[in-house]
Design an enzyme around this catalytic site. Structure first.
Site, PDB file in Angstrom:
ATOM      1  N   PRO A   9       0.904  -1.113  -0.100  1.00  0.00           N
ATOM      2  CG  PRO A   9      -0.165  -1.223   2.184  1.00  0.00           C
ATOM      3  CD  PRO A   9       0.543  -2.119   1.201  1.00  0.00           C
ATOM      4  CG  ASN A  10      -0.346   4.339   1.256  1.00  0.00           C
ATOM      5  OD1 ASN A  10      -1.155   4.778   0.985  1.00  0.00           O
ATOM      6  ND2 ASN A  10      -0.271   3.847   2.523  1.00  0.00           N
ATOM      7  NE  ARG A  17       3.748   6.836   1.423  1.00  0.00           N
ATOM      8  CZ  ARG A  17       4.149   5.464   2.053  1.00  0.00           C
ATOM      9  NH1 ARG A  17       4.662   4.795   0.993  1.00  0.00           N
ATOM     10  NH2 ARG A  17       3.874   5.195   3.123  1.00  0.00           N
ATOM     11  CE1 TYR A  22       9.096   5.353   2.734  1.00  0.00           C
ATOM     12  CE2 TYR A  22       7.543   7.136   2.589  1.00  0.00           C
ATOM     13  CZ  TYR A  22       7.887   5.919   3.135  1.00  0.00           C
ATOM     14  OH  TYR A  22       7.479   5.491   4.275  1.00  0.00           O
ATOM     15  CG  ASN A  71       8.260  -1.854   0.260  1.00  0.00           C
ATOM     16  OD1 ASN A  71       7.790  -1.848   1.335  1.00  0.00           O
ATOM     17  ND2 ASN A  71       9.081  -0.792  -0.280  1.00  0.00           N
ATOM     18  CB  ALA A  74       2.081   0.429   6.704  1.00  0.00           C
ATOM     19  CD  GLU A  95       9.614  -7.320   5.216  1.00  0.00           C
ATOM     20  OE1 GLU A  95       9.148  -8.338   5.620  1.00  0.00           O
ATOM     21  OE2 GLU A  95       9.491  -6.232   6.205  1.00  0.00           O
ATOM     22  CG  HIS A  97      10.790  -2.010   4.718  1.00  0.00           C
ATOM     23  ND1 HIS A  97       9.778  -1.692   4.648  1.00  0.00           N
ATOM     24  CD2 HIS A  97      11.041  -3.124   5.330  1.00  0.00           C
ATOM     25  CE1 HIS A  97       8.784  -2.952   5.237  1.00  0.00           C
ATOM     26  NE2 HIS A  97       9.901  -3.711   5.735  1.00  0.00           N
ATOM     27  NE  ARG A 104      10.251   6.548   8.037  1.00  0.00           N
ATOM     28  CZ  ARG A 104       9.275   6.565   7.361  1.00  0.00           C
ATOM     29  NH1 ARG A 104       9.498   5.305   6.423  1.00  0.00           N
ATOM     30  NH2 ARG A 104       8.128   7.372   7.145  1.00  0.00           N
TER      31      ARG A 104
HETATM   32  C1  DQA Z   1       8.283   1.469   3.694  1.00  0.00           C
HETATM   33  C2  DQA Z   1       8.307   1.610   5.163  1.00  0.00           C
HETATM   34  C3  DQA Z   1       6.845   1.308   5.799  1.00  0.00           C
HETATM   35  O1  DQA Z   1       7.087   1.727   7.036  1.00  0.00           O
HETATM   36  C4  DQA Z   1       5.821   2.469   4.956  1.00  0.00           C
HETATM   37  O2  DQA Z   1       4.403   2.234   5.620  1.00  0.00           O
HETATM   38  C5  DQA Z   1       5.861   2.363   3.666  1.00  0.00           C
HETATM   39  C6  DQA Z   1       7.124   2.268   3.032  1.00  0.00           C
HETATM   40  C7  DQA Z   1       9.578   1.694   3.062  1.00  0.00           C
HETATM   41  O3  DQA Z   1       9.690   1.127   1.736  1.00  0.00           O
HETATM   42  O4  DQA Z   1      10.327   2.370   3.466  1.00  0.00           O
HETATM   43  O5  DQA Z   1       4.879   2.196   3.217  1.00  0.00           O
HETATM   44  O6  DQA Z   1       7.874  -0.024   3.286  1.00  0.00           O
END
Ligand code: DQA
Length: 142
Positions: A9-10, A17, A22, A71, A74, A95, A97, A104
């Site tokens: 998500p996102n 964003r 990021y 990835n 959240a 995984e 990020h 963070r």
């Molecule tokens: C993330 C880190 C997560 O905490 C966050 O919710 C994201 C992006 C990252 O790629 O750093 O959506 O996965």
């Protein structure tokens, strides 16, 4: 080799964003970066904002790929359902990020999904996806 790259998500909002965290690349820029880096391998890219859709995709992994890079966004911090789905994968999963989740907010410092993955790469930006694919390739060469 064939890889599945899953973004949660996102991550479809990358480039718009929180660019200070990021970076300015969009998700499709990052996907192109991965594809161009490994021009002899093939990639399938999947992004969803929905937990169930991500789980359905993981269920379809089977033996269809050499490995999965995920990835989970959240969901990494609280989705036991995605963790359970990943645990059932018989191929290597790494995984990733983009940001360093360990530096963070408190709630981001734990990944419930990482313990069932073969590894986690956090805080290396888009290079993290490259390193994840390389790790999977290494696992096959041993
Ligand atoms: C993330 C880190 C997560 O905490 C966050 O919710 C994201 C992006 C990252 O790629 O750093 O959506 O996965």
């Amino acid at each position: 080799m064939k890889f599945l790259i899953i973004n949660g998500p996102n991550l479809n909002l990358l480039g718009k964003r929180d660019t200070t965290i990021y970076g300015s690349d969009s998700l499709s820029d990052i996907n192109d970066f991965i594809k161009n880096h490994f021009d002899e391998d093939s990639f399938e890219f999947f992004q969803s904002n929905h937990e169930g859709d991500i789980i359905d995709k993981i269920h379809q992994v089977g033996e269809n790929y050499s490995g999965v890079v995920i990835n989970p966004g959240a969901y990494a911090h609280y989705s036991y359902a995605i963790r359970d789905a990943l645990e059932s994968c018989s191929i290597p999963v790494i995984e990733v990020h983009l940001s360093n989740i360990y530096e963070r907010e408190e709630f981001r410092r734990v990944s419930v999904t990482a313990p069932v993955c073969a590894g986690i790469i956090s805080g290396e930006g888009k290079q993290g996806y490259i390193k994840a694919v390389e790790k999977i390739k290494e696992a096959y060469s041993n």
